[in-house]
Enzyme design. Sequence first.
Site, PDB file in Angstrom:
ATOM      1  CG  ASN A   9      -1.710   1.244   1.403  1.00 53.79           C
ATOM      2  OD1 ASN A   9      -1.839   2.019   0.454  1.00 53.79           O
ATOM      3  ND2 ASN A   9      -2.259   1.462   2.588  1.00 53.79           N
ATOM      4  CE  LYS A  11      -0.013   3.375   4.616  1.00 54.42           C
ATOM      5  NZ  LYS A  11      -0.006   3.466   6.059  1.00 54.42           N
ATOM      6  CG  HIS A  94      -5.867   2.001   5.011  1.00 52.22           C
ATOM      7  ND1 HIS A  94      -5.402   2.986   5.831  1.00 52.22           N
ATOM      8  CD2 HIS A  94      -4.881   1.077   4.917  1.00 52.22           C
ATOM      9  CE1 HIS A  94      -4.170   2.670   6.215  1.00 52.22           C
ATOM     10  NE2 HIS A  94      -3.831   1.517   5.666  1.00 52.22           N
ATOM     11  CD  GLU A  96      -2.727   5.688   6.622  1.00 54.22           C
ATOM     12  OE1 GLU A  96      -2.702   5.748   5.375  1.00 54.22           O
ATOM     13  OE2 GLU A  96      -1.805   5.183   7.288  1.00 54.22           O
ATOM     14  CD  GLU A 167      -3.842  -2.507   7.289  1.00 56.08           C
ATOM     15  OE1 GLU A 167      -2.664  -2.638   6.974  1.00 56.08           O
ATOM     16  OE2 GLU A 167      -4.532  -1.546   6.941  1.00 56.08           O
ATOM     17  N   GLY A 173       1.954   2.163  10.838  1.00 48.17           N
ATOM     18  CA  GLY A 173       2.924   3.254  10.719  1.00 48.17           C
ATOM     19  C   GLY A 173       3.592   3.639  12.029  1.00 48.17           C
ATOM     20  CB  SER A 213       4.671  -1.755  12.109  1.00 49.15           C
ATOM     21  OG  SER A 213       4.224  -0.429  12.311  1.00 49.15           O
TER      22      SER A 213
HETATM   23  P1  PGA Z   1       2.541   0.190   7.747  1.00 45.44           P
HETATM   24  O1  PGA Z   1       1.147   0.455   7.027  1.00 45.44           O
HETATM   25  O2  PGA Z   1       3.081  -1.108   7.219  1.00 45.44           O
HETATM   26  O3  PGA Z   1       3.395   1.356   7.374  1.00 45.44           O
HETATM   27  O4  PGA Z   1       2.263   0.134   9.221  1.00 45.44           O
HETATM   28  C1  PGA Z   1       0.236  -0.587   6.825  1.00 45.44           C
HETATM   29  C2  PGA Z   1      -0.993  -0.034   6.139  1.00 45.44           C
HETATM   30  O5  PGA Z   1      -1.298   1.139   6.338  1.00 45.44           O
HETATM   31  O6  PGA Z   1      -1.680  -0.739   5.391  1.00 45.44           O
END
Ligand code: PGA
Length: 250
Positions: A9, A11, A94, A96, A167, A173, A213
């Site tokens: 992903n 982003k 997601h 976010e 998640e 993140g 992460s």
């Molecule tokens: P990350 O993000 O691996 O940077 O924690 C995962 C995601 O947002 O799908």
Amino acid sequence: MRTPIIVGNWKMHHTIQQAQEFIRTLAHVTHHSSKRIFIATPFTAIRGSAEVAKGTNIVIGAQNMHEAESGPFTGEVSAEMIKEAGARFVLLGHSERRHLFHETNELINRKMKRTFVHSQRDRLLPILCIGETLKERESGQIKRVLCLQLEACLKEIDPIEMVLAYEPVWAIGTGQTATPQIAEEAHLICREFLTNLWGQSTAERINILYGGSVTPETAFELFGQPNIDGGLIGGASLDVKKFIQIIGAS
Ligand code: PGA
């Protein structure tokens, strides 16, 4: 048996040119791999990425879409548009999108239904993302929260081909990965929910991915859990070497 899926992903990262370079390198290194490799690029890079990925084992998708077929929604992009650009899957819900853009389970349910309409004509695989916040985890509400999200997001939907991504919001993140045991426990809750909703044979076919992460160091043990069928990778998917190592761990 479920074939693991590794989804990058990106982003809001990578221009068209950067995306194409990345995919060329990735395809070159992984062309013998039997893994299912997905990349969710920014809208602008879908078409250019899909062109480079053609004939490889890399599948390109989008990170979001609007729930309507078309209409006066300035700045939005429809399922038909991302599909035409070359997207074969779409991330929905997601964290976010939920937290920064206030997406609700009801809205995500409408988007799920829209991909369903599209799947009947021409495949657009939804990857539904769910997960609890730290506060919800600390107050012992994981099962309730995950089941509520699943129930609302999958409301009035017949068994469909989909992928689920667990998640935990506190792990995205933050550099704080869930332990394999914590993740497996949550995946089991999801699998049980899907079994009750759609029956065992459908539930057994659905890949449930872990995201939050994931790094080359943590991937191997996570992907070794019986109900973890791959990963949704944010930060580490921007570094082609790390992403290839994570694919290798699945
Ligand atoms: P990350 O993000 O691996 O940077 O924690 C995962 C995601 O947002 O799908």
